[in-house]
Design an enzyme around this catalytic site. Structure first.
Site, mmCIF file in Angstrom:
data_model
loop_
_atom_site.group_PDB
_atom_site.id
_atom_site.type_symbol
_atom_site.label_atom_id
_atom_site.label_comp_id
_atom_site.label_asym_id
_atom_site.label_seq_id
_atom_site.Cartn_x
_atom_site.Cartn_y
_atom_site.Cartn_z
ATOM 1 N N PHE A 11 43.659 57.344 33.649
ATOM 2 C CA PHE A 11 44.265 57.414 35.155
ATOM 3 C C PHE A 11 45.362 57.543 36.087
ATOM 4 C CE2 PHE A 11 43.412 59.230 39.848
ATOM 5 C CZ PHE A 11 43.337 60.638 39.550
ATOM 6 N N THR A 67 45.476 51.632 37.989
ATOM 7 C CA THR A 67 45.907 51.652 38.464
ATOM 8 C C THR A 67 45.469 53.020 40.028
ATOM 9 O OG1 THR A 67 48.014 51.887 40.257
ATOM 10 C CG2 THR A 67 48.153 53.262 38.758
ATOM 11 N N THR A 73 42.044 60.092 51.541
ATOM 12 C CA THR A 73 40.758 59.174 52.231
ATOM 13 C C THR A 73 41.004 58.016 51.811
ATOM 14 O OG1 THR A 73 39.539 60.269 50.097
ATOM 15 C CG2 THR A 73 39.658 61.544 52.071
ATOM 16 N N HIS A 75 39.238 57.074 49.541
ATOM 17 C CA HIS A 75 38.896 56.867 48.529
ATOM 18 C C HIS A 75 39.174 55.774 46.939
ATOM 19 C CE1 HIS A 75 36.759 58.784 44.924
ATOM 20 N NE2 HIS A 75 38.109 58.607 43.693
#
Length: 138
Positions: A11, A67, A73, A75
């Site tokens: 990601f 990372t 939010t 999260h």
């Protein structure tokens, strides 16, 4: 020669690709061998991969890189807290150094790109721990 396992989160790959290169260069500069690199979808998935690598007799330490970029939010905070805790657990349960080269939380993509060298620091930390930790069999 010290051998490392490397866990790389996919990601945010444009950033983690640079981090992976930093990690490989740090290992080579230190005379260490990266025994195996495991890619995972995101940093939250790293503890299982780190555990599997830490189980390998050929692996002396594991460095985890990735990372977590901030969003709208909390999260990013939740992900990094959970990941850090579980990686610490893996290190203790497997009696193998597992280092955290994850940038975030609370960082923008630009801030994360400025900190790709944290991957090298994770490798250096893993190698230092292999040398510095006392042998439990002594």
């Amino acid at each position: 020669m010290t051998t490392l396992g490397l866990v790389v989160a996919e990601f945010n790959r444009p950033i983690t690709e640079q981090m992976e290169q930093e990690a490989l260069e740090a290992a080579q500069a230190a005379g260490a061998e990266v025994h195996e690199t495991v890619t995972v979808p995101g940093v939250y998935d790293a503890p299982l991969a780190a555990d599997r690598l830490a189980r390998l007799e050929a692996v002396d330490a594991v460095a985890v890189i990735g990372t977590v970029i901030t969003g709208d939010t909390d999260h990013d905070q939740v992900i990094t807290d959970a990941t850090a805790q579980r990686l610490s657990d893996v290190s203790l349960e497997r009696d193998t150094p597992v280092t955290l080269g994850v940038t975030g939380p609370g960082m923008s993509a630009a801030e994360s790109r400025e900190r790709v060298e944290n991957a090298a620091k994770a490798v250096d930390g893993a190698l230092d721990l292999v040398v510095q930790l006392p042998d439990p069999d002594q």
